[in-house]
Design a protein around this motif. Structure first.
Motif, PDB file in Angstrom:
ATOM      1  N   SER A 178       7.012   8.180 -17.527  1.00 55.11           N
ATOM      2  CA  SER A 178       7.765   7.196 -16.758  1.00 55.11           C
ATOM      3  C   SER A 178       7.084   6.909 -15.422  1.00 55.11           C
ATOM      4  O   SER A 178       6.970   5.744 -15.000  1.00 55.11           O
ATOM      5  CB  SER A 178       9.187   7.704 -16.522  1.00 55.11           C
ATOM      6  OG  SER A 178       9.910   6.799 -15.738  1.00 55.11           O
ATOM      7  N   ALA A 179       6.592   7.956 -14.734  1.00 58.77           N
ATOM      8  CA  ALA A 179       5.917   7.759 -13.453  1.00 58.77           C
ATOM      9  C   ALA A 179       4.628   6.974 -13.628  1.00 58.77           C
ATOM     10  O   ALA A 179       4.300   6.091 -12.816  1.00 58.77           O
ATOM     11  CB  ALA A 179       5.642   9.127 -12.807  1.00 58.77           C
ATOM     12  N   LEU A 180       3.918   7.234 -14.703  1.00 64.95           N
ATOM     13  CA  LEU A 180       2.666   6.534 -14.956  1.00 64.95           C
ATOM     14  C   LEU A 180       2.910   5.057 -15.248  1.00 64.95           C
ATOM     15  O   LEU A 180       2.182   4.177 -14.762  1.00 64.95           O
ATOM     16  CB  LEU A 180       1.924   7.203 -16.109  1.00 64.95           C
ATOM     17  CG  LEU A 180       0.558   6.610 -16.475  1.00 64.95           C
ATOM     18  CD1 LEU A 180      -0.392   6.726 -15.284  1.00 64.95           C
ATOM     19  CD2 LEU A 180      -0.022   7.298 -17.716  1.00 64.95           C
ATOM     20  N   ALA A 181       3.969   4.761 -16.014  1.00 66.62           N
ATOM     21  CA  ALA A 181       4.280   3.365 -16.326  1.00 66.62           C
ATOM     22  C   ALA A 181       4.681   2.597 -15.093  1.00 66.62           C
ATOM     23  O   ALA A 181       4.304   1.432 -14.900  1.00 66.62           O
ATOM     24  CB  ALA A 181       5.407   3.308 -17.366  1.00 66.62           C
ATOM     25  N   ALA A 182       5.435   3.252 -14.181  1.00 65.93           N
ATOM     26  CA  ALA A 182       5.845   2.574 -12.950  1.00 65.93           C
ATOM     27  C   ALA A 182       4.642   2.278 -12.074  1.00 65.93           C
ATOM     28  O   ALA A 182       4.560   1.203 -11.454  1.00 65.93           O
ATOM     29  CB  ALA A 182       6.857   3.448 -12.203  1.00 65.93           C
ATOM     30  N   GLU A 221       0.828  -1.198   0.000  1.00 68.34           N
ATOM     31  CA  GLU A 221       0.000   0.000   0.000  1.00 68.34           C
ATOM     32  C   GLU A 221       0.865   1.253   0.000  1.00 68.34           C
ATOM     33  O   GLU A 221       0.567   2.224  -0.719  1.00 68.34           O
ATOM     34  CB  GLU A 221      -0.916  -0.009   1.239  1.00 68.34           C
ATOM     35  CG  GLU A 221      -1.915   1.133   1.286  1.00 68.34           C
ATOM     36  CD  GLU A 221      -2.912   1.075   0.137  1.00 68.34           C
ATOM     37  OE1 GLU A 221      -3.422   2.125  -0.295  1.00 68.34           O
ATOM     38  OE2 GLU A 221      -3.183  -0.059  -0.382  1.00 68.34           O
ATOM     39  N   ASN A 222       1.940   1.266   0.792  1.00 68.91           N
ATOM     40  CA  ASN A 222       2.811   2.447   0.819  1.00 68.91           C
ATOM     41  C   ASN A 222       3.447   2.681  -0.552  1.00 68.91           C
ATOM     42  O   ASN A 222       3.584   3.828  -0.997  1.00 68.91           O
ATOM     43  CB  ASN A 222       3.890   2.263   1.888  1.00 68.91           C
ATOM     44  CG  ASN A 222       3.317   2.342   3.298  1.00 68.91           C
ATOM     45  OD1 ASN A 222       2.267   2.982   3.516  1.00 68.91           O
ATOM     46  ND2 ASN A 222       3.979   1.706   4.267  1.00 68.91           N
ATOM     47  N   GLU A 223       3.867   1.560  -1.211  1.00 62.07           N
ATOM     48  CA  GLU A 223       4.475   1.713  -2.541  1.00 62.07           C
ATOM     49  C   GLU A 223       3.468   2.278  -3.537  1.00 62.07           C
ATOM     50  O   GLU A 223       3.806   3.137  -4.373  1.00 62.07           O
ATOM     51  CB  GLU A 223       4.990   0.362  -3.034  1.00 62.07           C
ATOM     52  CG  GLU A 223       6.227  -0.120  -2.265  1.00 62.07           C
ATOM     53  CD  GLU A 223       6.673  -1.503  -2.690  1.00 62.07           C
ATOM     54  OE1 GLU A 223       7.855  -1.851  -2.489  1.00 62.07           O
ATOM     55  OE2 GLU A 223       5.829  -2.269  -3.251  1.00 62.07           O
ATOM     56  N   ARG A 224       2.246   1.860  -3.422  1.00 65.64           N
ATOM     57  CA  ARG A 224       1.235   2.380  -4.347  1.00 65.64           C
ATOM     58  C   ARG A 224       0.998   3.868  -4.114  1.00 65.64           C
ATOM     59  O   ARG A 224       0.846   4.639  -5.064  1.00 65.64           O
ATOM     60  CB  ARG A 224      -0.068   1.600  -4.166  1.00 65.64           C
ATOM     61  CG  ARG A 224       0.037   0.155  -4.619  1.00 65.64           C
ATOM     62  CD  ARG A 224      -1.328  -0.525  -4.562  1.00 65.64           C
ATOM     63  NE  ARG A 224      -1.216  -1.932  -4.965  1.00 65.64           N
ATOM     64  CZ  ARG A 224      -2.265  -2.731  -5.141  1.00 65.64           C
ATOM     65  NH1 ARG A 224      -3.485  -2.267  -4.929  1.00 65.64           N
ATOM     66  NH2 ARG A 224      -2.084  -3.986  -5.486  1.00 65.64           N
ATOM     67  N   ILE A 225       0.913   4.290  -2.819  1.00 64.68           N
ATOM     68  CA  ILE A 225       0.696   5.722  -2.503  1.00 64.68           C
ATOM     69  C   ILE A 225       1.849   6.555  -3.044  1.00 64.68           C
ATOM     70  O   ILE A 225       1.656   7.611  -3.660  1.00 64.68           O
ATOM     71  CB  ILE A 225       0.539   5.923  -0.987  1.00 64.68           C
ATOM     72  CG1 ILE A 225      -0.767   5.248  -0.513  1.00 64.68           C
ATOM     73  CG2 ILE A 225       0.537   7.400  -0.634  1.00 64.68           C
ATOM     74  CD1 ILE A 225      -0.924   5.244   0.994  1.00 64.68           C
ATOM     75  N   GLN A 226       3.066   6.051  -2.844  1.00 67.44           N
ATOM     76  CA  GLN A 226       4.229   6.800  -3.313  1.00 67.44           C
ATOM     77  C   GLN A 226       4.234   6.909  -4.839  1.00 67.44           C
ATOM     78  O   GLN A 226       4.529   7.959  -5.411  1.00 67.44           O
ATOM     79  CB  GLN A 226       5.506   6.124  -2.832  1.00 67.44           C
ATOM     80  CG  GLN A 226       5.724   6.239  -1.327  1.00 67.44           C
ATOM     81  CD  GLN A 226       6.940   5.450  -0.867  1.00 67.44           C
ATOM     82  OE1 GLN A 226       7.584   4.793  -1.665  1.00 67.44           O
ATOM     83  NE2 GLN A 226       7.240   5.544   0.440  1.00 67.44           N
ATOM     84  N   LEU A 227       3.916   5.816  -5.507  1.00 70.11           N
ATOM     85  CA  LEU A 227       3.904   5.836  -6.980  1.00 70.11           C
ATOM     86  C   LEU A 227       2.803   6.736  -7.508  1.00 70.11           C
ATOM     87  O   LEU A 227       2.973   7.455  -8.505  1.00 70.11           O
ATOM     88  CB  LEU A 227       3.727   4.415  -7.512  1.00 70.11           C
ATOM     89  CG  LEU A 227       4.936   3.470  -7.293  1.00 70.11           C
ATOM     90  CD1 LEU A 227       4.582   2.053  -7.696  1.00 70.11           C
ATOM     91  CD2 LEU A 227       6.139   3.970  -8.079  1.00 70.11           C
ATOM     92  N   ALA A 228       1.619   6.750  -6.819  1.00 69.09           N
ATOM     93  CA  ALA A 228       0.527   7.620  -7.261  1.00 69.09           C
ATOM     94  C   ALA A 228       0.904   9.074  -7.087  1.00 69.09           C
ATOM     95  O   ALA A 228       0.592   9.939  -7.925  1.00 69.09           O
ATOM     96  CB  ALA A 228      -0.737   7.283  -6.474  1.00 69.09           C
ATOM     97  N   ALA A 229       1.576   9.413  -5.938  1.00 69.78           N
ATOM     98  CA  ALA A 229       2.015  10.789  -5.715  1.00 69.78           C
ATOM     99  C   ALA A 229       3.020  11.220  -6.761  1.00 69.78           C
ATOM    100  O   ALA A 229       3.002  12.360  -7.249  1.00 69.78           O
ATOM    101  CB  ALA A 229       2.626  10.903  -4.315  1.00 69.78           C
ATOM    102  N   ALA A 230       3.888  10.314  -7.117  1.00 67.01           N
ATOM    103  CA  ALA A 230       4.875  10.639  -8.149  1.00 67.01           C
ATOM    104  C   ALA A 230       4.197  10.930  -9.478  1.00 67.01           C
ATOM    105  O   ALA A 230       4.598  11.835 -10.222  1.00 67.01           O
ATOM    106  CB  ALA A 230       5.857   9.480  -8.288  1.00 67.01           C
ATOM    107  N   VAL A 231       3.165  10.170  -9.787  1.00 64.58           N
ATOM    108  CA  VAL A 231       2.427  10.414 -11.022  1.00 64.58           C
ATOM    109  C   VAL A 231       1.769  11.790 -10.982  1.00 64.58           C
ATOM    110  O   VAL A 231       1.788  12.562 -11.951  1.00 64.58           O
ATOM    111  CB  VAL A 231       1.380   9.311 -11.254  1.00 64.58           C
ATOM    112  CG1 VAL A 231       0.479   9.672 -12.440  1.00 64.58           C
ATOM    113  CG2 VAL A 231       2.061   7.963 -11.510  1.00 64.58           C
ATOM    114  N   GLU A 232       1.142  12.147  -9.828  1.00 59.49           N
ATOM    115  CA  GLU A 232       0.453  13.428  -9.713  1.00 59.49           C
ATOM    116  C   GLU A 232       1.443  14.583  -9.823  1.00 59.49           C
ATOM    117  O   GLU A 232       1.193  15.589 -10.518  1.00 59.49           O
ATOM    118  CB  GLU A 232      -0.283  13.488  -8.375  1.00 59.49           C
ATOM    119  CG  GLU A 232      -1.127  14.742  -8.185  1.00 59.49           C
ATOM    120  CD  GLU A 232      -2.232  14.862  -9.214  1.00 59.49           C
ATOM    121  OE1 GLU A 232      -2.624  16.006  -9.551  1.00 59.49           O
ATOM    122  OE2 GLU A 232      -2.684  13.808  -9.727  1.00 59.49           O
TER     123      GLU A 232
END
Length: 546
Positions: free
Chosen positions: A249-253, A198-209
């Motif tokens: 790149s952030a979206l693909a990750a 869950e933490n990895e998903r939150i971090q990746l979503a923030a990076a996308v935003e």
């Protein structure tokens, strides 16, 4: 004495006979017997030269002597003496058919060619194998070089070190590396199976935003200078491009993290983890009997190669290498023979009678592809009654008449008499084969109806020829036979004279032959009558006696 001189002498002799017969009033014996025609001529008033026909030097048709024995006559059909079948000797596809029905071919001419690509490759492979076997024997016979000895020593040393390592087991460094590899492989498998936390998903979503906001700000700045002609060279354009890449790149990750792993990826990761674990377990368990045996086998092989180089090849090795060469030579010979067999050639000169294959056909060994025969070699088979068999023999000459050529008589010879008979309605017959030996067989075809007349040797050899035709040539008695408007001297034996006709014996004469010479009287129906020339339109009219 040549034939021209003989013809001049014939002219003089015939003229003398004609004048002598005229002035004598035919008072003597003209023929072999006194005839009423001869008596009538003797009683005629002089000058008798008016009743003697004018004699011109020409050719006269020879006649069988009166002493001819019985003749045997039978009918049959003309057939070929022999046919040659061209048979495929290897399997394959027909590549070329070079002849058609009716073509005349010579002995050895190529008729059909099979596809030879595979056969050529087989020859090349066999040649390579032979070369390899010869090189192996050369290596055995040659002394080892210093470089070969050094390489063999190094190979043995390496094999012995490997054996020692196997006996000693794994080192601490090898165990540490194996443990790390196994842990890493299992961690990757767990990540694929469980997915992102869950933490990895939150971090990746923030990076996308964040990347999306930065891209929008860069777009705003770019729009302010979009009117410029050099907008592509501006700082705003570069910033927009970089912001767009970062967002992608952030979206693909993020999408990779939230997407479930495929079954193939999971299976691959599991296999890698299990392999790494097995390697670690093997090191921890120590060397097995199989590992030790494999290492010892490598040491033995390396030591054997070194010993062979040091002492040279023994007799057994050399003999085995020679046997390999012999086998390779035999394989190459067979491959070359198969290549030769792919070409179907004419076994003898002749004419193509049948073509049984077409291009691209698949044929097997034993298939009859072409049938060839010599159309000049002809024969006929006749049935001869048992009572006539004693009168004939192999080699006996015969006269053959063919329905399609009623005016011609062809020369023949008995080539075979069947030993067994056939009985039909109580009649016992024996098949007899008559070979046509005439040189001029143009137009004669198999299947034509023919009649063979068989005569004994005495009948075939004894002939009536004009007495004026008998001459002495270099101490030999000859008659001049007409052949293609030329004179051919033929040796004869004189057996008797019957007036203007002489009985001669010769195996070189046959029915239908003509000789240079003439008579004033001929024998017709056992009676000698004056010769007044051949009837108009008859063969030989105008210079040839009948």
């Amino acid at each position: 004495m040549n034939w021209k001189h003989i013809l001049l002498i014939l002219c003089a002799v015939v003229a003398g006979i004609a004048l002598g017969a005229g002035f004598a009033g035919f008072s003597g014996r003209i023929g072999p017997e006194q005839t009423t025609a001869g008596s009538a001529l003797a009683a005629m008033p002089e000058p008798v030269t008016e009743t003697v026909p004018a004699v011109s030097i020409g050719t006269t048709l020879i006649r069988p002597a009166d002493s001819a024995v019985d003749r045997v006559t039978a009918a049959g059909n003309i057939e070929l003496v022999d046919t040659q079948q061209v048979v495929a000797r290897v399997d394959g596809y027909v590549d070329e058919v070079l002849v058609e029905v009716g073509d005349v071919v010579g002995s050895g001419d190529l008729l059909v060619a099979l596809d030879r690509d595979d056969l050529r490759r087989a020859v090349d492979q066999a040649r390579i194998s032979l070369t390899s076997a010869e090189l192996q024997l050369d290596n055995l016979l040659a002394e080892a070089s210093a470089a070969e000895l050094a390489a063999a020593v190094a190979e043995l040393k390496s094999a012995e070190e490997n054996l020692a390592e196997v006996h000693n087991g794994a080192s601490e460094g090898e165990l540490a590396a194996a443990r790390s590899n196994a842990a890493s492989a299992w961690a990757r498998y767990d990540d694929l199976r469980n997915g992102a936390s869950e933490n990895e998903r939150i971090q990746l979503a923030a990076a996308v935003e964040n990347a999306h906001v930065a891209m929008q700000e860069a777009q705003t700045e770019y729009d302010k200078v979009a009117w410029r002609e050099d907008v592509g060279m501006t700082r705003q354009a570069a910033q927009l491009q970089q912001a767009t890449i970062s967002y992608g790149s952030a979206l693909a990750a993020y999408e990779e993290a939230v997407a479930p792993a495929s079954q193939a990826d999971l299976q691959s990761a599991l296999s890698q983890a299990q392999t790494a674990q097995q390697q670690l377990d093997d090191l921890l368990a120590g060397p097995t009997a199989v590992n030790i045996a494999a290492a010892e086998s490598q040491v033995a092989a390396a030591r054997s190669r070194l010993d062979t180089l040091l002492r040279g090849a023994d007799e057994t090795d050399i003999e085995l290498a020679q046997l390999s060469i012999d086998q390779a030579q035999l394989t190459l010979l067979e491959a070359r023979l198969d290549l030769i067999k792919a070409e179907l050639v004419a076994p003898a000169a002749g004419t193509v009678l049948r073509v049984n294959v077409d291009e691209s056909d698949r044929i097997s060994a034993g298939t009859v592809a072409i049938t060839v025969a010599d159309l000049s070699q002809l024969q006929l088979t006749i049935d001869v009654a048992e009572v006539d068999i004693p009168k004939i023999s192999v080699g006996q000459l015969a006269d053959v008449t063919i329905d399609a050529f009623p005016e011609r008589v062809f020369a023949g010879m008995i080539s075979g008499i069947e030993p067994s008979s056939s009985a039909q309605e109580g009649v016992i017959d024996y098949p007899v084969t008559v070979r046509l030996i005439d040189e001029a067989l143009t137009g004669v075809r198999p299947g034509m109806t023919a009649v063979a007349t068989l005569r004994s040797e005495s009948a075939d050899a004894r002939w009536l020829v004009p007495t004026t035709a008998v001459q002495e040539n270099d101490g030999e008695t000859v008659v001049m036979k007409s052949r293609d408007e030329d004179a051919l001297p033929v040796a004869v034996v004189v057996e008797g004279v019957q007036g203007e006709w002489t009985v001669v014996r010769s195996t070189q004469l046959q029915s239908g032959d003509e000789v240079f010479g003439a008579t004033t009287f001929v024998k017709q129906e056992d009676e000698w009558v004056p010769f007044s020339g051949p009837p108009p339109g008859a063969p030989g009219a105008g210079g040839r006696s009948p």
